[in-house]
Design a protein around this motif. Sequence first.
Motif, PDB file in Angstrom:
ATOM      1  N   LEU A  32      36.440 -34.366 -51.201  1.00 10.87           N
ATOM      2  CA  LEU A  32      37.466 -33.372 -50.868  1.00 10.87           C
ATOM      3  C   LEU A  32      38.427 -33.255 -52.043  1.00 10.87           C
ATOM      4  CD1 LEU A  32      38.605 -34.012 -47.155  1.00 10.87           C
ATOM      5  CD2 LEU A  32      37.706 -31.857 -48.078  1.00 10.87           C
ATOM      6  N   GLU A  34      38.770 -29.971 -54.128  1.00 11.20           N
ATOM      7  CA  GLU A  34      38.075 -29.228 -55.192  1.00 11.20           C
ATOM      8  C   GLU A  34      38.993 -28.180 -55.803  1.00 11.20           C
ATOM      9  OE1 GLU A  34      35.369 -30.282 -57.033  1.00 11.20           O
ATOM     10  OE2 GLU A  34      34.357 -30.310 -55.104  1.00 11.20           O
ATOM     11  N   HIS A 253      43.867 -21.374 -51.351  1.00 12.94           N
ATOM     12  CA  HIS A 253      42.870 -22.444 -51.387  1.00 12.94           C
ATOM     13  C   HIS A 253      43.475 -23.735 -51.905  1.00 12.94           C
ATOM     14  CE1 HIS A 253      39.527 -25.018 -52.188  1.00 12.94           C
ATOM     15  NE2 HIS A 253      39.951 -25.116 -53.439  1.00 12.94           N
ATOM     16  N   GLU A 257      43.848 -26.979 -49.657  1.00 14.11           N
ATOM     17  CA  GLU A 257      42.954 -28.080 -50.027  1.00 14.11           C
ATOM     18  C   GLU A 257      43.747 -29.369 -50.247  1.00 14.11           C
ATOM     19  OE1 GLU A 257      38.798 -29.235 -51.293  1.00 14.11           O
ATOM     20  OE2 GLU A 257      39.787 -27.945 -49.824  1.00 14.11           O
ATOM     21  N   ARG A 260      44.361 -30.755 -46.910  1.00 13.68           N
ATOM     22  CA  ARG A 260      43.168 -31.361 -46.316  1.00 13.68           C
ATOM     23  C   ARG A 260      42.938 -32.770 -46.852  1.00 13.68           C
ATOM     24  NH1 ARG A 260      41.470 -25.833 -46.091  1.00 13.68           N
ATOM     25  NH2 ARG A 260      40.909 -25.772 -48.308  1.00 13.68           N
ATOM     26  N   SER A 279      36.961 -26.979 -46.094  1.00 15.34           N
ATOM     27  CA  SER A 279      37.040 -26.894 -47.550  1.00 15.34           C
ATOM     28  C   SER A 279      35.989 -25.935 -48.089  1.00 15.34           C
ATOM     29  CB  SER A 279      36.847 -28.288 -48.164  1.00 15.34           C
ATOM     30  OG  SER A 279      36.781 -28.217 -49.566  1.00 15.34           O
ATOM     31  N   HIS A 280      34.769 -26.016 -47.564  1.00 12.52           N
ATOM     32  CA  HIS A 280      33.726 -25.117 -48.066  1.00 12.52           C
ATOM     33  C   HIS A 280      34.072 -23.660 -47.766  1.00 12.52           C
ATOM     34  CE1 HIS A 280      29.892 -23.798 -49.572  1.00 12.52           C
ATOM     35  NE2 HIS A 280      29.834 -22.985 -48.539  1.00 12.52           N
ATOM     36  N   SER A 282      36.940 -22.344 -47.522  1.00 17.66           N
ATOM     37  CA  SER A 282      38.014 -21.952 -48.432  1.00 17.66           C
ATOM     38  C   SER A 282      37.490 -21.705 -49.843  1.00 17.66           C
ATOM     39  CB  SER A 282      39.089 -23.040 -48.446  1.00 17.66           C
ATOM     40  OG  SER A 282      40.170 -22.702 -49.276  1.00 17.66           O
ATOM     41  N   ARG A 311      29.846 -29.421 -47.657  1.00 11.50           N
ATOM     42  CA  ARG A 311      30.513 -28.452 -48.517  1.00 11.50           C
ATOM     43  C   ARG A 311      29.843 -28.438 -49.888  1.00 11.50           C
ATOM     44  NH1 ARG A 311      33.815 -31.369 -51.993  1.00 11.50           N
ATOM     45  NH2 ARG A 311      35.216 -29.663 -52.438  1.00 11.50           N
TER      46      ARG A 311
END
Length: 350
Positions: A32, A34, A253, A257, A260, A279-280, A282, A311
């Motif tokens: 997580l 990215e 994003h 992120e 997250r 996450s994916h 986003s 993701r």
Amino acid sequence: MTNHDPHTAAFSKLFGHQPQASASAPGRVNLLGEHTDYQGGFVLPTAIPQQATVLLSRNGLRQHRLHSANLEQTLEVEVGSVGTGFAPYLTGCLNLTGTQEGMDVYIHSDVPSGGLSSSAALELATLRALRQLSDLKLDDVELALMGVRVEHEFVGVMCGVMDQMASSLANTSAMLFLDTRSLERQVLPFPAGAEVLVLDSGVPRRLAESGYNTRRGEVEEASRQLGVAQLRDVRDIQQMETLPEPLRRRARHVVSENARVLEALHADAAHFGQLMNASHASLRDDYEVSHPQVDELVALLQAHPQVLGARMTGAGFGGACVALVVAGQASAVTAEVLPRYSGQGKQVVP
């Protein structure tokens, strides 16, 4: 190092003498966080078993002889120059460490290209070998930051610090929680009852470098318009609504992120997986760095009952996918998912 080692034997056959130093460094997969590290954000990578290996020796010449076993190619570059092809990853390290004499360098890597930091692994392995050869007084963090400079100054990719820090400091048995602004870090266990699965989508990352630099420019402009040094400093996601498109989605994003990653620090495996799924979405919709085939593979993983979350990972535009799966189920998930995938995917980890 002995000639019983295949890389040492290959080096000796190629250059006519023994290597004086050798080192390896791993690739990484990011669970997580990215595209946040160049905005001072939070990341959660872990090292993968695959490594880049570098052997080197002084050669008494005014040129470097650089050999890639993977490409079966040897490049010759004058001392102090940069060169082309794979050379800048090596000559950048040589130049930044003040190497004034010709070097014979042999590289081999089993880190797949595409989202798993093969370039950072190569840089860190080279820097570790140079540290060993010349007894450089550089610690692992300093080596990582030097690897980032290689990307910026010689390769031309304006990356953040995550890949090199992970290659330098992470291990395969835990997550590395890293604050990319302060470089404060903490080693954390994987979520209980789960294991990490990495699948290569088989899609080469053709736009990754140009797309990466474009996205970095967009979020830097978003920061400027919001009046903050970095998007790390944005506390209220509603602030994004004042931005024009596509800056609004790009910034959303990064801010979401970061949230997250911080939420994942206290999440059980099921919740951690949900955060990976978010996450994916986003990265696909707001940051627009995914690829249709990567999306297909992620969707197949997410639909599997033994997968907690999945993701894309890495810069995007192709490359690898990472999934959190029920412990002991990675091989079974792979065996069921890949035959249904339209591309040529393969398992990388475990």
